[in-house]
Motif scaffolding. Sequence first.
Motif, mmCIF file in Angstrom:
data_model
loop_
_atom_site.group_PDB
_atom_site.id
_atom_site.type_symbol
_atom_site.label_atom_id
_atom_site.label_comp_id
_atom_site.label_asym_id
_atom_site.label_seq_id
_atom_site.Cartn_x
_atom_site.Cartn_y
_atom_site.Cartn_z
ATOM 1 N N ILE A 1 0.838 -1.207 0.000
ATOM 2 C CA ILE A 1 0.000 0.000 0.000
ATOM 3 C C ILE A 1 0.871 1.253 0.000
ATOM 4 O O ILE A 1 0.593 2.217 -0.734
ATOM 5 N N TRP A 2 1.921 1.250 0.818
ATOM 6 C CA TRP A 2 2.852 2.391 0.833
ATOM 7 C C TRP A 2 3.450 2.604 -0.564
ATOM 8 O O TRP A 2 3.498 3.730 -1.075
ATOM 9 N N PHE A 3 3.921 1.523 -1.160
ATOM 10 C CA PHE A 3 4.546 1.606 -2.486
ATOM 11 C C PHE A 3 3.542 2.095 -3.529
ATOM 12 O O PHE A 3 3.829 2.990 -4.325
ATOM 13 N N THR A 4 2.345 1.519 -3.514
ATOM 14 C CA THR A 4 1.315 1.872 -4.488
ATOM 15 C C THR A 4 0.864 3.318 -4.329
ATOM 16 O O THR A 4 0.673 4.035 -5.312
ATOM 17 N N GLY A 5 0.702 3.749 -3.082
ATOM 18 C CA GLY A 5 0.286 5.128 -2.832
ATOM 19 C C GLY A 5 1.275 6.124 -3.397
ATOM 20 O O GLY A 5 0.898 7.100 -4.069
ATOM 21 N N SER A 6 2.569 5.887 -3.145
ATOM 22 C CA SER A 6 3.597 6.791 -3.657
ATOM 23 C C SER A 6 3.698 6.712 -5.175
ATOM 24 O O SER A 6 3.807 7.741 -5.861
ATOM 25 N N LEU A 7 3.662 5.491 -5.707
ATOM 26 C CA LEU A 7 3.743 5.312 -7.157
ATOM 27 C C LEU A 7 2.590 6.034 -7.849
ATOM 28 O O LEU A 7 2.801 6.804 -8.804
ATOM 29 N N GLY A 8 1.368 5.810 -7.379
ATOM 30 C CA GLY A 8 0.212 6.452 -7.989
ATOM 31 C C GLY A 8 0.241 7.960 -7.845
ATOM 32 O O GLY A 8 -0.097 8.694 -8.782
ATOM 33 N N TYR A 9 0.665 8.422 -6.671
ATOM 34 C CA TYR A 9 0.728 9.871 -6.406
ATOM 35 C C TYR A 9 1.614 10.572 -7.433
ATOM 36 O O TYR A 9 1.224 11.581 -8.040
ATOM 37 N N TYR A 10 2.806 10.033 -7.652
ATOM 38 C CA TYR A 10 3.753 10.704 -8.552
ATOM 39 C C TYR A 10 3.471 10.417 -10.025
ATOM 40 O O TYR A 10 3.780 11.247 -10.880
ATOM 41 N N VAL A 11 2.889 9.272 -10.334
ATOM 42 C CA VAL A 11 2.517 9.001 -11.729
ATOM 43 C C VAL A 11 1.441 9.983 -12.178
ATOM 44 O O VAL A 11 1.527 10.582 -13.256
ATOM 45 N N PHE A 12 0.417 10.179 -11.348
ATOM 46 C CA PHE A 12 -0.634 11.136 -11.698
ATOM 47 C C PHE A 12 -0.090 12.561 -11.756
ATOM 48 O O PHE A 12 -0.490 13.351 -12.619
ATOM 49 N N SER A 13 0.821 12.895 -10.843
ATOM 50 C CA SER A 13 1.366 14.262 -10.807
ATOM 51 C C SER A 13 2.294 14.531 -11.987
ATOM 52 O O SER A 13 2.156 15.547 -12.687
ATOM 53 N N MET B 1 9.481 2.084 1.754
ATOM 54 C CA MET B 1 8.809 1.552 0.577
ATOM 55 C C MET B 1 8.115 2.673 -0.200
ATOM 56 O O MET B 1 8.057 2.646 -1.437
ATOM 57 N N CYS B 2 7.616 3.646 0.525
ATOM 58 C CA CYS B 2 7.010 4.816 -0.101
ATOM 59 C C CYS B 2 8.022 5.531 -0.989
ATOM 60 O O CYS B 2 7.722 5.899 -2.127
ATOM 61 N N ARG B 3 9.228 5.676 -0.493
ATOM 62 C CA ARG B 3 10.255 6.392 -1.260
ATOM 63 C C ARG B 3 10.793 5.547 -2.411
ATOM 64 O O ARG B 3 11.227 6.082 -3.427
ATOM 65 N N VAL B 4 10.788 4.246 -2.245
ATOM 66 C CA VAL B 4 11.127 3.381 -3.380
ATOM 67 C C VAL B 4 10.105 3.597 -4.502
ATOM 68 O O VAL B 4 10.456 3.686 -5.681
ATOM 69 N N GLY B 5 8.841 3.727 -4.124
ATOM 70 C CA GLY B 5 7.803 4.004 -5.108
ATOM 71 C C GLY B 5 8.019 5.329 -5.810
ATOM 72 O O GLY B 5 7.789 5.443 -7.027
ATOM 73 N N SER B 6 8.496 6.333 -5.086
ATOM 74 C CA SER B 6 8.744 7.641 -5.698
ATOM 75 C C SER B 6 9.930 7.601 -6.651
ATOM 76 O O SER B 6 9.986 8.375 -7.614
ATOM 77 N N VAL B 7 10.897 6.711 -6.401
ATOM 78 C CA VAL B 7 12.036 6.554 -7.316
ATOM 79 C C VAL B 7 11.594 5.832 -8.587
ATOM 80 O O VAL B 7 12.018 6.173 -9.700
ATOM 81 N N VAL B 8 10.709 4.840 -8.434
ATOM 82 C CA VAL B 8 10.243 4.057 -9.577
ATOM 83 C C VAL B 8 9.278 4.854 -10.451
ATOM 84 O O VAL B 8 9.225 4.659 -11.673
ATOM 85 N N ALA B 9 8.514 5.769 -9.849
ATOM 86 C CA ALA B 9 7.447 6.487 -10.553
ATOM 87 C C ALA B 9 7.908 7.184 -11.837
ATOM 88 O O ALA B 9 7.227 7.061 -12.867
ATOM 89 N N PRO B 10 9.036 7.925 -11.843
ATOM 90 C CA PRO B 10 9.447 8.570 -13.100
ATOM 91 C C PRO B 10 9.701 7.573 -14.220
ATOM 92 O O PRO B 10 9.333 7.828 -15.378
ATOM 93 N N PHE B 11 10.316 6.427 -13.900
ATOM 94 C CA PHE B 11 10.550 5.407 -14.927
ATOM 95 C C PHE B 11 9.216 4.860 -15.440
ATOM 96 O O PHE B 11 9.080 4.553 -16.627
#
Length: 578
Positions: free
Chosen positions: A371-383, A490-500
């Motif tokens: 959930i932490w990973f998904t929340g961060s990933l979705g947050y930055y993908v949409f942004s 895990m949240c920050r890992v999601g933020s690193v993955v989001a740009p890719f």
Amino acid sequence: NLRPYFEGMYYTELEGGTKFQACVYFASVFQAMSCGIHYLASVFMAVTPNFVCGIPGNVSSVLFYNSSESSIEDVWTLWTSTESYIVVQLENGEIWELNQCSRSKREVSLGLAYEYKGNKSIFSCSDGFLYDDTKWRSTVVTQWDLVCDREWLAKLIQPTFMLGVLIGAVIFGDIADRLGRQRVIWFTSAGQFVFGIAVAFTFDYYSFVIVRFLLAMVSSGYLVVAFVYVTEFVGIKARTWASMHVHAFFAVGIMIVALVGFLVRTWWVYQIFLSIATLPFVLCCWMLPETPFWLLSEERYEDAQKVINIMARWNKVSTPCKVSELCSLQQDDLVSGTTGDNDTSSTKKHNILDLFCNWHIARRTITVWLIWFTGSLGYYVFSLSSVSLGGNEYLNLFLIGAVELPCYIVACIGMDKLGRRNTLIPFLILSALICVLIMFIPQDFNILIILANMAGKFSIGVAFGLIYLYTAELYPTIVRSLAVGSGSMMCRVGSVVAPFCVYLRSVWIFMPLLLVGIMALLSGILTIMLPETLGKPLTNTLVEATELGRNKKSCSEKTPPAHSGAALEKIEIAGLGH
């Protein structure tokens, strides 16, 4: 540990007013806007405009399809695809075809025509590139030609920043516990201003990335410590709302990026304006006091009493609590409990493996991390992808930031009225459904696409804001900070993955949405197996945590109820943030 005593007397004695806490809160969260600014600044600063290879001479005629123009600058308004090319005739009679990453010279110059079937000599772009400057006069991409074989360097700008966010959170979270919140707030605030200005004056790509990396570290460090700082000053009753709305000020920073991007079209001037947006806080942040909680933990009782007296004076409380009384109260309790607690010094130290101590806790940990990973990933993908939705990219980003403001209000109301799990599940599944819905909206319906993306950001924002508190309540006291801290990582890992993930639009335009939708749906389904924590007592042991949700009376009735503020108190060590 004076914290339990101080927590009670501190707010009881000062409940006559909250003027001091309000001033400290708004001063602290004001600077959180700069974190939102720097996190999303690259969406305009590193934009890649339309471009073609440079021209090896002076141009006499320009042809683009059936349109003849006097200069290449006039062609950009007609440019529709990266597959297009421009035909130019030089003053010496040579005819060249200009593509994005190559150029070709026609061997036979029979006349200026767009279609040509004869022989061509292909050359590299040794004379640089010509960029469309109708929207942006200059970006870091045009400054250092980060296109074609150097395009990967441009795509590393946001991921390297997010890597700095991850490292900065770890470093400054630890420093804040050692040296105090006040000093870290001073340093990171000044660092954001200094490094923010320094980015604008970097001399090449590598110095730009390095300074941005340092800027990411101090920005993340500030957000982490500001969260801790405000939760230690705000009363228990307001702590949930206050901590949640630190994120709201982050969203205001995103809105400022959109506004400044619309007004300033040169990247280094744009960066300077963004950096000076929060200069007033840098000039006055030295007036912020250290938190009494940290001073007490360091046994600096006189300094803690001074801060308490200042708070009492601001709040017009005539009899502030005395630290000396708390010390004597603690001594009495320590003496009375000596016989039964001789072995407390040998308490077991817990590590990450305790989050997998049995099947129930391990399943819970995997779900929470997801959930932490998904929340961060979705947050930055949409942004990050909001500027590519069509229409006005500045308005798009502004709306994507603005939609966060009500989502945190909904999260607070939902988790107190419906419950944590019962709010989290529908919003995770709703965000997945919205991702699917967007795929079926025709690309010509720009307004509908933007509204759907706003709805997706709203849904994922509710889940993202809610998981902070929910994680703290799902785990026992002995590993609570460890659980929230690991989830934050895990949240920050999601933020690193989001740009890719956003870059996968070049493979398929809906690929980022598909990935976010799959992750959100999987997270929502797994969340069904998590226990509800609303109104449940906070657990103290792993056995109690395992029984949470299985038995109505799994914990001792003497355990205090799991109020939001009590749980958030446990988060303070763990350094959270976007």
